[in-house]
Design a protein around this motif. Sequence first.
Motif, PDB file in Angstrom:
ATOM      1  N   MET A   1       0.835  -1.208   0.000  1.00 50.65           N
ATOM      2  CA  MET A   1       0.000   0.000   0.000  1.00 50.65           C
ATOM      3  C   MET A   1       0.868   1.256   0.000  1.00 50.65           C
ATOM      4  O   MET A   1       1.881   1.309   0.689  1.00 50.65           O
ATOM      5  N   THR A   2       0.462   2.211  -0.781  1.00 52.89           N
ATOM      6  CA  THR A   2       1.231   3.456  -0.896  1.00 52.89           C
ATOM      7  C   THR A   2       1.193   4.261   0.407  1.00 52.89           C
ATOM      8  O   THR A   2       0.122   4.467   0.974  1.00 52.89           O
ATOM      9  N   GLU A   3       2.337   4.726   0.848  1.00 54.92           N
ATOM     10  CA  GLU A   3       2.367   5.654   1.982  1.00 54.92           C
ATOM     11  C   GLU A   3       2.037   7.044   1.436  1.00 54.92           C
ATOM     12  O   GLU A   3       2.761   7.574   0.589  1.00 54.92           O
ATOM     13  N   GLU A   4       0.922   7.624   1.911  1.00 53.20           N
ATOM     14  CA  GLU A   4       0.453   8.901   1.363  1.00 53.20           C
ATOM     15  C   GLU A   4       0.929  10.056   2.240  1.00 53.20           C
ATOM     16  O   GLU A   4       0.350  10.347   3.275  1.00 53.20           O
ATOM     17  N   LEU A   5       2.000  10.697   1.794  1.00 57.37           N
ATOM     18  CA  LEU A   5       2.655  11.719   2.612  1.00 57.37           C
ATOM     19  C   LEU A   5       1.808  12.987   2.748  1.00 57.37           C
ATOM     20  O   LEU A   5       1.886  13.672   3.766  1.00 57.37           O
ATOM     21  N   ALA A   6       0.983  13.281   1.751  1.00 59.30           N
ATOM     22  CA  ALA A   6       0.186  14.521   1.772  1.00 59.30           C
ATOM     23  C   ALA A   6      -0.872  14.508   2.873  1.00 59.30           C
ATOM     24  O   ALA A   6      -1.361  15.552   3.285  1.00 59.30           O
ATOM     25  N   ILE A   7      -1.221  13.322   3.338  1.00 62.86           N
ATOM     26  CA  ILE A   7      -2.222  13.203   4.399  1.00 62.86           C
ATOM     27  C   ILE A   7      -1.763  13.913   5.669  1.00 62.86           C
ATOM     28  O   ILE A   7      -2.547  14.504   6.387  1.00 62.86           O
ATOM     29  N   ARG A   8      -0.449  13.867   5.925  1.00 57.51           N
ATOM     30  CA  ARG A   8       0.092  14.521   7.128  1.00 57.51           C
ATOM     31  C   ARG A   8       0.774  15.840   6.837  1.00 57.51           C
ATOM     32  O   ARG A   8       0.861  16.694   7.699  1.00 57.51           O
ATOM     33  N   ASP A   9       1.329  15.977   5.645  1.00 53.40           N
ATOM     34  CA  ASP A   9       2.013  17.227   5.302  1.00 53.40           C
ATOM     35  C   ASP A   9       1.695  17.616   3.863  1.00 53.40           C
ATOM     36  O   ASP A   9       2.280  17.087   2.917  1.00 53.40           O
ATOM     37  N   ALA A  10       0.771  18.571   3.730  1.00 55.34           N
ATOM     38  CA  ALA A  10       0.326  19.000   2.395  1.00 55.34           C
ATOM     39  C   ALA A  10       1.373  19.858   1.699  1.00 55.34           C
ATOM     40  O   ALA A  10       1.231  20.178   0.520  1.00 55.34           O
ATOM     41  N   TYR A  11       2.409  20.254   2.442  1.00 57.39           N
ATOM     42  CA  TYR A  11       3.406  21.163   1.868  1.00 57.39           C
ATOM     43  C   TYR A  11       4.613  20.451   1.272  1.00 57.39           C
ATOM     44  O   TYR A  11       5.530  21.108   0.784  1.00 57.39           O
ATOM     45  N   LEU A  12       4.638  19.124   1.321  1.00 57.58           N
ATOM     46  CA  LEU A  12       5.734  18.393   0.672  1.00 57.58           C
ATOM     47  C   LEU A  12       5.543  18.477  -0.833  1.00 57.58           C
ATOM     48  O   LEU A  12       4.478  18.147  -1.345  1.00 57.58           O
ATOM     49  N   ARG A  13       6.582  18.913  -1.524  1.00 62.04           N
ATOM     50  CA  ARG A  13       6.462  19.082  -2.979  1.00 62.04           C
ATOM     51  C   ARG A  13       7.018  17.908  -3.754  1.00 62.04           C
ATOM     52  O   ARG A  13       6.713  17.723  -4.925  1.00 62.04           O
ATOM     53  N   GLN A  14       7.919  17.160  -3.125  1.00 60.64           N
ATOM     54  CA  GLN A  14       8.521  16.023  -3.828  1.00 60.64           C
ATOM     55  C   GLN A  14       9.025  14.991  -2.837  1.00 60.64           C
ATOM     56  O   GLN A  14       9.193  15.282  -1.659  1.00 60.64           O
ATOM     57  N   CYS A  15       9.252  13.783  -3.361  1.00 62.01           N
ATOM     58  CA  CYS A  15       9.837  12.729  -2.534  1.00 62.01           C
ATOM     59  C   CYS A  15      10.531  11.739  -3.452  1.00 62.01           C
ATOM     60  O   CYS A  15      10.307  11.740  -4.660  1.00 62.01           O
ATOM     61  N   SER A  16      11.394  10.919  -2.876  1.00 58.41           N
ATOM     62  CA  SER A  16      11.931   9.812  -3.664  1.00 58.41           C
ATOM     63  C   SER A  16      11.114   8.583  -3.303  1.00 58.41           C
ATOM     64  O   SER A  16      10.583   8.475  -2.190  1.00 58.41           O
ATOM     65  N   ALA A  17      10.953   7.684  -4.279  1.00 61.88           N
ATOM     66  CA  ALA A  17      10.085   6.531  -4.078  1.00 61.88           C
ATOM     67  C   ALA A  17      10.504   5.418  -5.014  1.00 61.88           C
ATOM     68  O   ALA A  17      11.255   5.634  -5.964  1.00 61.88           O
ATOM     69  N   VAL A  18      10.010   4.215  -4.723  1.00 63.77           N
ATOM     70  CA  VAL A  18      10.336   3.051  -5.547  1.00 63.77           C
ATOM     71  C   VAL A  18       9.073   2.584  -6.266  1.00 63.77           C
ATOM     72  O   VAL A  18       7.990   2.516  -5.672  1.00 63.77           O
ATOM     73  N   VAL A  19       9.228   2.283  -7.562  1.00 58.61           N
ATOM     74  CA  VAL A  19       8.091   1.864  -8.392  1.00 58.61           C
ATOM     75  C   VAL A  19       7.684   0.427  -8.062  1.00 58.61           C
ATOM     76  O   VAL A  19       8.532  -0.469  -7.999  1.00 58.61           O
ATOM     77  N   GLY A  20       6.385   0.245  -7.834  1.00 55.89           N
ATOM     78  CA  GLY A  20       5.828  -1.089  -7.629  1.00 55.89           C
ATOM     79  C   GLY A  20       4.985  -1.496  -8.828  1.00 55.89           C
ATOM     80  O   GLY A  20       4.908  -0.757  -9.814  1.00 55.89           O
TER      81      GLY A  20
END
Length: 240
Positions: A1-20
């Motif tokens: 399941m995707t960790e949804e960062l915007a749920i806690r911090d709407a001001y994050l503009r980017q992140c690094s992530a791994v493709v599933g």
Amino acid sequence: MTEELAIRDAYLRQCSAVVGAGPPGGVVLDRTVFYARGGGQPGDTGFLEWEGGRAAVADTVRVESEVVHLLAPGAAPPVGTTVRAALDWERRHLLMRTHTALHVLSALVWREYGAKVTGGNMEPGLARMDFELEAMSVEFGREIEERLNAVLSAPHPVRVLFLPRAAALADPDLIRTKVNLIPAHIDPIRVVDIEGLDRQADGGTHVADTTEVGRVRVVKTESKGKGNKRMRLALDAAPA
Ligand SMILES: [Zn+2]
């Protein structure tokens, strides 16, 4: 399941992530700053970038429990690739301002006129909201516009809370906004609290304070039938 960062911090503009593994034309990441379309708020756009490639994200949607980044035609990153996922921040921030404006509008119309919201939708900088009202005149629109801007321009912090379901179901503001309709397995319930103004269960992204919304204009009032009146809003440029 995707960790949804915007749920806690709407001001994050980017992140690094791994493709599933994802559906054709869509990319699922282990974590993302992108908001998936829902609750009247459009999905985010932006891009994914990886070593040797880049793809535009045309929309973001939810498919079952996954957040799916829908790509514009072209290259897609293979499963296992590390990508940089970056939002079209200007558009997203405009959506945050628009979403917060709508919550304040709904609270204001309820508080001053006792009318409930029957529907709504938003685009970046534009929105409509329908109310259980018998009549809505141009004058009414102007009056609301004035009150709305007065309320928005005074500082009201906007906070995201995670309330235990039992507490949420007992909160009068949340009852009014039909918190009981949220599926039973959802616990805790995410609540957006605009201090002193509005409190509702909500999954969307909002600005941190109402003063960040800027000036809002009521551009149209119209009837959508008996007991259902629509108001259209447009946001001015962001405050400096
Ligand atoms: Zn909302």
